[in-house]
Design an enzyme around this catalytic site. Structure first.
Site, PDB file in Angstrom:
ATOM      1  N   LEU B  15       5.558   1.712   5.128  1.00 17.03           N
ATOM      2  CA  LEU B  15       5.559   3.011   5.784  1.00 17.03           C
ATOM      3  C   LEU B  15       4.329   3.835   5.364  1.00 17.03           C
ATOM      4  O   LEU B  15       3.980   4.819   5.998  1.00 17.03           O
ATOM      5  CB  LEU B  15       6.831   3.768   5.382  1.00 17.03           C
ATOM      6  CG  LEU B  15       7.347   4.798   6.373  1.00 17.03           C
ATOM      7  CD1 LEU B  15       7.706   4.165   7.687  1.00 17.03           C
ATOM      8  CD2 LEU B  15       8.555   5.508   5.772  1.00 17.03           C
ATOM      9  N   SER B  16       3.694   3.429   4.282  1.00 16.24           N
ATOM     10  CA  SER B  16       2.601   4.199   3.694  1.00 16.24           C
ATOM     11  C   SER B  16       1.251   3.589   4.068  1.00 16.24           C
ATOM     12  O   SER B  16       0.923   2.477   3.640  1.00 16.24           O
ATOM     13  CB  SER B  16       2.779   4.221   2.168  1.00 16.24           C
ATOM     14  OG  SER B  16       1.555   4.417   1.498  1.00 16.24           O
TER      15      SER B  16
END
EC number: 2.5.1.18
Lengths: 226, 214
Positions: B15-16
Site C-alpha cells: 500500500l506504501s
C-alpha cells in the site's frame, strides 16, 4: 557566456536540525553546480500553523527516531549536530522568533553575512546546546560570524520594527504558497517550472533535476568553480 | 572466505509507494553489496495504529506534495509508479490486509517467489504496468486459501509487531544488523546513509548491473 545559473530558494529555520543539514549541503554545492542559492529565513512555527501539521517530535516514536537519525546524518554529512539536553523546551517553549527576525534583518541589510550568521545560530542551538532566544545570545552569534558589535546591535534593534516583522511573515507565507508543511524546503526554478522539494534528503533528486552530478553530501572542494 | 554478509530486514507494505521505491533499490543492491536482504511483509495500518501516527496523505499539503514527490522519485529511481485515480479510496478504504496476508503466506511457503509477487502487487496498485509474477494458478489459489488461517494471520501480526518494536511509525523501514548494533532507517531516502553505515559504495538508485556479484 555559459548557461544562466538556476535559482534555488532555501527556506529554513535555525530551530530545524534538518534545515541545517540541507543548508550545509547546498552551501557546499553552490560553487560546484551552476546555481544561484538564495537563502530565505522563515518561521517553522508559522508553517506548521498554516498547514495544520504538527512538529514530528510530538509523536514519541518520531522523537526517538529523530535522535538517531540526526546523529547518523550528522556523521555522514560531517556536521557537528547534537540534540540539546532539554529538546522539548528548546523547540516547543523557547522557539526561534527573535533569531529568525534577526536573520531577516541580516538578509535585508547585510545579505553577504546571512550564511555565516545562520551557521553560528545553528552551532549554538544544535551543536553546543546554547540559547538563541535572548538578545545576548543572538549578538554573540553575530559577532562570532564576523559582525562588529555595533553592526550586530544595530540589527538587533530592528527586529521589532514592522519592516522586519512583515518581511519574515512574507517569506513564511511564500513557503506556504509553495506548499510547505515543514522545513527545510528547496524551491528549484528550472526551465519555466518550479519544483518544491521537502527535507534535507532530496539533494540527490535535486541534482538529477538540475542535470548536475551528485557527489554525496561532502563533495570534494577541488571541483569548486573558481 | 570473505566477511559475512550483513543482514538487512526490509519491512514493507504494498500500500506504501515509498516502500516500493526502497524495495527496488535494495533489490538492485543485494547482488552488489555484501548483504543478506530479508523481506518482511507488514501491515502499515497496524503500525499507524500502534504508534499513534496518521497516514501523511490525511494532511492536504502532504497529499499534494506526495503526488509530485512520487512522480519525480519514480523518474529518478526508474520505477513506473503512478498515483491511482481514486487514491483515497485505495489507501484509506480498501487497504492491504488480504494482499499482505497473501505475501505472508508466500513468505512462509514459497519465499523464493516473495520478491516477484510483491513487485506484481505494487504494479497493480501503484502502476498500470502489471505483469504476471509467474506463479501457477494452482499455487496462487492454494496460497489464497491460506490467508485467513491463524498461522498466516499471526505471522503478519508478529512481523508488524517486530517493526513496531524497532520503533516504526510508518513504512518502509530498513533494519541493518551491523557489528552487534541495530540501526533502523525510515523511508526510501536513507539508502545512501545505509551505504555509509555498511562501508559500501553508493552509486545512486540505479546502480550499473556490471558491478553485480557473480
Amino acid at each position: 557566456m555559459g548557461p544562466l545559473p538556476r535559482t534555488l530558494e532555501l527556506f529554513y529555520d535555525v530551530l530545524s536540525p534538518y534545515s541545517w543539514l540541507g543548508f550545509e549541503v547546498l552551501c557546499r554545492y553552490k560553487n560546484i553546480w551552476n546555481i544561484n542559492l538564495q537563502l530565505r529565513p522563515s518561521l517553522i512555527g508559522g508553517i506548521m500553523k498554516d498547514s495544520g501539521n504538527q512538529p514530528p517530535a510530538l509523536l514519541p516514536r518520531k522523537a526517538q527516531y529523530m535522535r538517531n537519525d540526526i546523529r547518523l546524518l550528522g556523521q555522514h554529512v560531517q556536521i557537528p549536530v547534537q540534540f540539546p539536553k532539554d529538546f522539548f523546551s528548546v523547540i516547543l517553549e523557547k522557539g526561534s522568533l527573535s533569531a529568525m527576525r534577526f536573520l531577516t534583518a541580516v538578509s535585508m541589510e547585510h545579505p553577504e553575512m546571512l550564511e555565516k550568521v545562520s551557521r553560528e545560530l545553528w552551532m549554538r542551538v544544535w551543536s553546543r546546546d546554547e540559547d538563541i532566544s535572548e538578545p545576548q545570545s543572538i549578538l554573540a552569534a553575530a559577532e562570532k560570524a564576523g559582525m562588529s558589535t555595533e553592526q550586530a546591535r544595530g540589527l538587533l534593534e530592528k527586529i521589532s520594527t514592522p519592516d522586519v516583522k512583515n518581511k519574515l511573515k512574507e517569506t513564511t507565507e511564500a513557503a506556504c504558497k509553495y506548499g510547505a508543511f515543514g522545513l527545510p524546503i528547496t524551491v528549484a526554478h528550472l526551465d519555466g517550472q518550479t519544483h518544491m522539494l521537502f527535507g534535507s534528503d532530496r539533494m540527490e533528486l535535486l541534482a538529477h533535476l538540475l542535470g548536475e552530478k551528485w557527489m554525496g553530501p561532502v563533495p570534494p572542494a577541488i571541483n569548486a568553480r573558481l
